[in-house]
Design an enzyme around this catalytic site. Sequence first.
Site, PDB file in Angstrom:
ATOM      1  N   ASP A  48       0.834  -1.201   0.000  1.00 39.38           N
ATOM      2  CA  ASP A  48       0.000   0.000   0.000  1.00 39.38           C
ATOM      3  C   ASP A  48       0.866   1.248   0.000  1.00 39.38           C
ATOM      4  OD1 ASP A  48      -2.361  -1.406   0.006  1.00 39.38           O
ATOM      5  OD2 ASP A  48      -2.673  -1.266   2.169  1.00 39.38           O
ATOM      6  N   TYR A  76       5.934  -8.574   8.793  1.00 39.06           N
ATOM      7  CA  TYR A  76       5.662  -7.142   8.893  1.00 39.06           C
ATOM      8  C   TYR A  76       5.884  -6.669  10.328  1.00 39.06           C
ATOM      9  CZ  TYR A  76       3.047  -7.779   4.506  1.00 39.06           C
ATOM     10  OH  TYR A  76       2.671  -8.082   3.218  1.00 39.06           O
ATOM     11  N   ASP A  90      -6.812   2.321   8.121  1.00 39.70           N
ATOM     12  CA  ASP A  90      -5.489   2.937   8.271  1.00 39.70           C
ATOM     13  C   ASP A  90      -5.640   4.447   8.143  1.00 39.70           C
ATOM     14  OD1 ASP A  90      -5.811   3.379   5.550  1.00 39.70           O
ATOM     15  OD2 ASP A  90      -4.035   2.238   4.928  1.00 39.70           O
ATOM     16  N   ARG A 182      -4.147  -4.462   7.578  1.00 41.02           N
ATOM     17  CA  ARG A 182      -5.200  -3.496   7.927  1.00 41.02           C
ATOM     18  C   ARG A 182      -6.429  -4.205   8.490  1.00 41.02           C
ATOM     19  NH1 ARG A 182      -7.034  -0.681   3.228  1.00 41.02           N
ATOM     20  NH2 ARG A 182      -5.870  -2.067   1.851  1.00 41.02           N
TER      21      ARG A 182
END
Length: 268
Positions: A48, A76, A90, A182
């Site tokens: 993203d 992550y 987000d 997310r």
Amino acid sequence: MDIPRSFDFEAGEVLLLDKPLTWTSFDVVRKVKNTLRIKKIGHAGTLDPLATGLLILCTGKKTKEIDQIQAQEKEYTGTFRLGQTTPSFDLETPVDAELPYAHLTEEEIRAATAQFVGQIAQTPPLFSAVKVNGERAYEVARRGDEAEIKSKQVTIRDFEITRIALPDVDFRVTCSKGTYIRSLARDFGAALGCGAHLTKLVRTRIGEYRVEDALTMEAVEAMRPPRPEGETERPRRQRQLRPERRAGLEYFNTNQADSDQSQDKSEA
């Protein structure tokens, strides 16, 4: 990353890039392609615009390995903000609800991770590229319409809370292809009863490829080959970042200073 003296882009290379904040994955591909004069290139897994970290590019004959690389486990790190939700889960969209969070203990927050480890059903965000009746979900979201997105099975091998400084909670996750961090932020906040959204995301690993071995965009620029003899230099246009059209990054750009001030200074 130590830059090799030469590449054979036509024979095929696997390039590790550290994607900058607000760049789309396509921005990186286009920049690398134009700077290094690569004819055939693609990326192995989208990030993203508001995520940073490892983006893998394959060139030439190595593009045949893209699906294989995409299928590997990913890691992550990032930050959830408790007590607030957003439509995109987000910072791409403004806060739409606030709930109390101060009553939560560290034990409760850490214990909530257990229900998300293993194979779980996860529903992708409406602000995502999944298809809904032949249309990208974020196109539906941009119009303000609702759409039913089916859940899918993903696997989270590790979900670790690495720092708690309420309302912010830092984490590390290792997961399968197709996992939306997310969505994990949304579901984690729901499990705690206070809501949450993602404020920072860094992809640190894909399989055995690691972000600490990745090239920066400045390093790519330094690798620009000399112009062929007789070719005149064309004026370079300023690169225009376009993710604002996708999901409201004007909000992010306007509010990031306030967001940064409320986060711990030790965040990198």
